[in-house]
Scaffold this motif. Sequence first.
Motif, short mmCIF file in Angstrom:
data_model
loop_
_atom_site.label_atom_id
_atom_site.label_comp_id
_atom_site.label_asym_id
_atom_site.label_seq_id
_atom_site.Cartn_x
_atom_site.Cartn_y
_atom_site.Cartn_z
N ARG A 190 -5.88 10.81 7.52
CA ARG A 190 -6.56 9.73 7.18
C ARG A 190 -5.58 8.55 7.74
O ARG A 190 -4.18 8.47 6.92
CB ARG A 190 -6.97 9.43 5.84
CG ARG A 190 -8.25 10.64 5.51
CD ARG A 190 -9.03 10.15 4.39
NE ARG A 190 -9.69 8.90 4.65
CZ ARG A 190 -10.57 8.69 3.67
NH1 ARG A 190 -10.92 9.28 2.64
NH2 ARG A 190 -11.40 7.48 4.21
N ASP B 2 -4.62 4.48 8.25
CA ASP B 2 -4.84 3.04 8.30
C ASP B 2 -4.79 2.59 9.72
O ASP B 2 -3.67 2.28 10.29
CB ASP B 2 -4.23 2.23 7.23
CG ASP B 2 -4.31 2.88 5.90
OD1 ASP B 2 -5.42 3.34 5.55
OD2 ASP B 2 -3.29 2.82 5.07
N THR C 279 -2.68 -2.63 5.44
CA THR C 279 -2.12 -1.51 4.86
C THR C 279 -1.36 -2.17 3.52
O THR C 279 -0.97 -1.16 2.74
CB THR C 279 -0.91 -1.08 5.53
OG1 THR C 279 -0.07 -1.96 5.94
CG2 THR C 279 -1.39 -0.39 7.05
N GLY D 78 -6.53 6.36 1.24
CA GLY D 78 -6.56 5.41 2.19
C GLY D 78 -7.07 3.95 2.06
O GLY D 78 -8.01 3.85 1.09
N LEU E 271 -3.45 12.47 2.21
CA LEU E 271 -3.93 11.82 3.59
C LEU E 271 -3.72 12.74 4.81
O LEU E 271 -4.11 12.29 6.10
CB LEU E 271 -3.28 10.46 3.70
CG LEU E 271 -3.57 9.50 2.83
CD1 LEU E 271 -2.68 8.30 3.00
CD2 LEU E 271 -4.88 9.01 2.76
#
Length: 474
Positions: free
Chosen positions: A45, A47, A51, A217, A350
């Motif tokens: 996952r 970004d 962030t 995320g 993630l």
Amino acid sequence: MVVGAGLAGLSAALHLRGAGVDVTLIEQQPSPGGRCPDGTVDGYRLDLGPTVLTETDQLAAVFAAVGETMTDHLTLRDIDPAYVAHFPDGSTLPMHTDVDRMHRVVADFAGERDATGYDRFVRHVQRLYDVEFPHFIDRNVDGVHSLARPALGRLVALRGLGRMDRLVGSFFHDERLRQAFSFQSLYVGVAPHRARGMFAVVSAMDLVHGVSYPMGGMHAIVEALAAVAAAHDVRLRLGETVQAIRAAAGGYEVHTDHATHRADAVVLTCEPDHAAALLAEPSPIRPARTPSPSCVLLAAGVPAGLPGAGHHHLHFGASVRGSLDDVTDGRVMRDPSFLVSVPTRTDPSLAPPGGDVLYALFPAPARHGHGAAIDWQRLRTPYRDHVLRRLERAGYPVTDLIGEHFITPADWTDRGMPWGTPFSSAHTFRQSGPFRQPNRIGPGLALAGSGTTPGVGVPMVLISGRLAAQRVLG
């Protein structure tokens, strides 16, 4: 109707729905998110937008607008240290938000004199926040005449209209500390030696109030808000592109590639120049003159994992001012300063077991002025090699990447962002506060998003949605 299902649009929709309004939310993409998209690739996952999450009370307020509690839908984790700063001499500075702890860190790093300066700095930026937030950020402002004069006087007394680098420098003698506590002006699109002191308020938001990260995320924020919107009967029309908006009796007609919709009021969350193009007749939207710098973004999974600890890392070049002058003068940074985030330090889910997620942001010129002449198609491969070498040198072995996204200013342009920058117009003095593009553009017609007030950043665009909702409700 709310046009655009990014963070600003979701905020506007939920604040309107909480006021009892029937709301339709239109988004041209097949899923909500806007500049905070879903970057899931091969089990990682990623970004691909913001962030750094600060001022989480503003996010909680969006849920609360419809009677929901944020913690029922979203899990946030505090990041400590908020950042780790890395300097060319090999020194590092963990930047904690606990004031007493950070005092000791600064004393060990640069001596007791600068530690005392840090204490004074914290008090000063908190005073700036106490003045700016309620009077200049968290309310609708109609020109300079509507500013509260006592607050404006306090802002001047706090050196909010002077240069930010001089303000920060008055608290610290060590040049490394001056860099570490002034880089936040880049979040609003202006280098510290060109920004106004008022933007030291961003330091209060992240280095005093704290930085958080949503489990799952940054796109998890979008997912949670969209789910709450649907649960509260906000109608989401995805994959539908608005082509024109025309005044009609008592409201507006919104023409899309699917249908013509009738609305009493409309909130537009696109960039102001895009909003102007959708309106069939002249509008008070004025073109911005100065864009924020852009960036080159590398986001990828690292199956072998990455060494070290810490979520957000700031890597400063030998001449930070020289690097930023390169960007504002339309040149690629010769000695880059850059941000690296490894969000799997906070949320291991993630990535698959043993893997990490890497996010590296290198400031770059916007496609404006001299920066418009940069041929990113030709430069793409050599600049990617340059980024990988810099990351390797900084301690991030990146020879094997999964699901890589390498995004240049040309790619941001292809994604519909003016000047090839995801950061909208810069917060220069003439593009800030009462001088920024107003959010009220007609009866029952308002703007939200980073191009209008209060400006750039996750908490700011969430606030912009609420302020736009207040405009059309008023």
